[in-house]
Design an enzyme around this catalytic site. Structure first.
Site, PDB file in Angstrom:
ATOM      1  N   PRO A 241       9.993  88.060 -70.779  1.00 20.19           N
ATOM      2  CA  PRO A 241      10.249  87.196 -69.622  1.00 20.19           C
ATOM      3  C   PRO A 241       9.035  87.105 -68.706  1.00 20.19           C
ATOM      4  CG  PRO A 241      12.072  88.700 -69.981  1.00 20.19           C
ATOM      5  CD  PRO A 241      10.963  89.147 -70.884  1.00 20.19           C
ATOM      6  N   CYS A 242       8.595  85.893 -68.443  1.00 16.23           N
ATOM      7  CA  CYS A 242       7.441  85.675 -67.572  1.00 16.23           C
ATOM      8  C   CYS A 242       7.742  84.502 -66.646  1.00 16.23           C
ATOM      9  CB  CYS A 242       6.186  85.393 -68.383  1.00 16.23           C
ATOM     10  SG  CYS A 242       5.668  86.744 -69.465  1.00 16.23           S
ATOM     11  N   GLN A 243       8.891  84.530 -65.972  1.00 10.57           N
ATOM     12  CA  GLN A 243       9.291  83.410 -65.132  1.00 10.57           C
ATOM     13  C   GLN A 243       8.242  83.021 -64.083  1.00 10.57           C
ATOM     14  OE1 GLN A 243      11.302  85.721 -66.168  1.00 10.57           O
ATOM     15  NE2 GLN A 243      13.219  84.810 -66.860  1.00 10.57           N
TER      16      GLN A 243
END
Length: 399
Positions: free
Chosen positions: A86-88
């Site tokens: 996850p790299c929002q």
């Protein structure tokens, strides 16, 4: 250390698996997903409901030895590790605030697993914004060329550096799912790595906006969901007011197609805001691929409504646009199902990526480019499509 004795292995360890869109595509390409992993309880339940081996929980607390024990694999044996840490903060949607350093994120747990397990290949997927995201985002009017923290480079620089330390040869790029037979425009960052310095490559597009053979043209929303037109199914709800305005929007339109005197009322506070606002009162077109599906198709700013019905797309229609198999079970609330499907990698794109890696593994990727010289343009296109190899890519570039 030599891993040659493991070269017939096709087992995959999947991390951050979600609803398994990436995994399903890899399996359709010919790989075996030995285990999936995710933190979200709904995703874990979805994987289990579909009969998959799952390790739930926070990856920061998971030991790589546990994954190997649960699959019966040894260090160096897995064919691949895949996943999308996850790299929002790196998304091109919204603001990028703070120091988005992947060294302090779940990305490093992805690295930790690869470093210990040493798979022959890895696939990392993410939002396309990761390519240009600076480690420290500063508004344009506040930038200072003398501030060392503003000269840290990009997130991608760090990611590539970390994989280089592990000794993996990498290739990366932005791939649009619509070019691989998916009825949806969806750009994703794809990074493929090889432990053994093999010539990995990104899959060659197989579908085009225009092509003399209908089988090679972009797939449309109509091809994917029109047979479900009379099946409302499980679906998000629109407020009576939103439904009233949606009825005024033609197929393929959005808020701009509302009567001029109604637009300010229908849009509310968003009317005076900037940006394209394309998601407001948006209806899909049967004749076109879908825009990138969101995780909330009933929300005012991210609507994805049926071409002719006055409702958002159903869960079943959502799954069709992501090419999940018929009968795939999604668990949780309706909102949780939309989120799982909306966050997934489209199956067709994942399958193409898997086939590209398998082509390398099977030593089918290297073909003399002279094979294409002197042939007709028609044959060169056909060969490039059929090969799906690095040389196919070269051939396509020669057209």
């Amino acid at each position: 250390m030599s891993y040659k004795k493991y070269y017939d292995n096709r087992d995959v360890i999947s991390l951050f698996s979600g609803a398994m869109g990436l995994d399903i595509g890899l399996q359709e390409a010919g790989l075996n997903v030995a285990i999936g992993q995710d933190f979200e309880p709904a995703c874990v339940k979805t994987m289990k409901a579909n009969g998959h081996n799952v390790l739930g929980g926070d990856i920061r607390e998971i030991k790589p030895e546990t994954l190997l024990e649960m699959t019966g694999l040894k260090v160096g044996e897995p064919f691949m590790i895949c996943g999308g840490p996850p790299c929002q903060p790196f998304s091109t949607a919204g603001k990028r605030l703070g120091i988005n350093d992947p060294r302090g994120s779940l990305f490093m747990d992805f690295i930790r697993m690869i470093d210990y397990i040493k798979p022959r290949f890895f696939i990392m997927e993410n939002v396309k914004g990761i390519v240009s995201a600076p480690l420290k985002h500063v508004p344009a009017d506040e930038r200072d060329g003398n501030d060392p923290e503003q000269q840290l480079g990009t997130v991608l620089d760090v990611i590539l550096s970390e994989f280089n330390k592990l000794g993996y040869k990498t290739v990366y790029g932005i791939l649009d799912a619509v070019n691989y037979g998916v009825p949806q425009f969806r750009e994703r960052f794809i990074l493929i790595g090889s432990r053994d310095n093999e010539d990995v490559f990104l899959p060659v597009p197989t579908h085009f906006q225009m092509h003399q053979d209908p089988n090679y043209r972009w797939k449309t929303v109509g091809e994917a969901i029109k047979d479900l037109e009379d099946e409302d199914g499980e679906c998000g709800k629109l407020t009576p007011e939103r439904k009233k305005y949606l009825r005024m929007v033609p197929e393929g339109g959005n808020w701009k197609d509302l009567p001029k005197d109604i637009i300010p009322v229908a849009m509310g506070g968003a009317y005076e805001s900037g940006g394209g606002k394309v998601g407001f009162y948006r209806r899909l077109s049967y004749a076109q691929p879908s825009p990138t599906i969101t995780t909330a198709p009933a929300q005012k700013a991210t609507m994805l409504c049926h071409p002719v019905k006055d409702r958002p797309l159903s869960v079943h229609e959502y799954a069709r646009l992501q090419q999940f198999p018929e009968g795939w079970i999604f668990t949780g609330t309706t909102a949780a199902k939309y989120k799982q499907i909306g966050n997934a990698v489209p199956v067709g794109l994942a399958k193409a990526i898997g086939e590209a890696v398998i082509a390398v593994a099977d030593k089918n990727a290297v073909v003399e480019t002279k094979r294409f010289r002197g042939t007709s343009i028609h044959n060169r296109i056909r060969n490039a499509l059929e090969l799906g190899t690095y040389s196919g890519k070269i051939a396509a570039a020669m057209l």
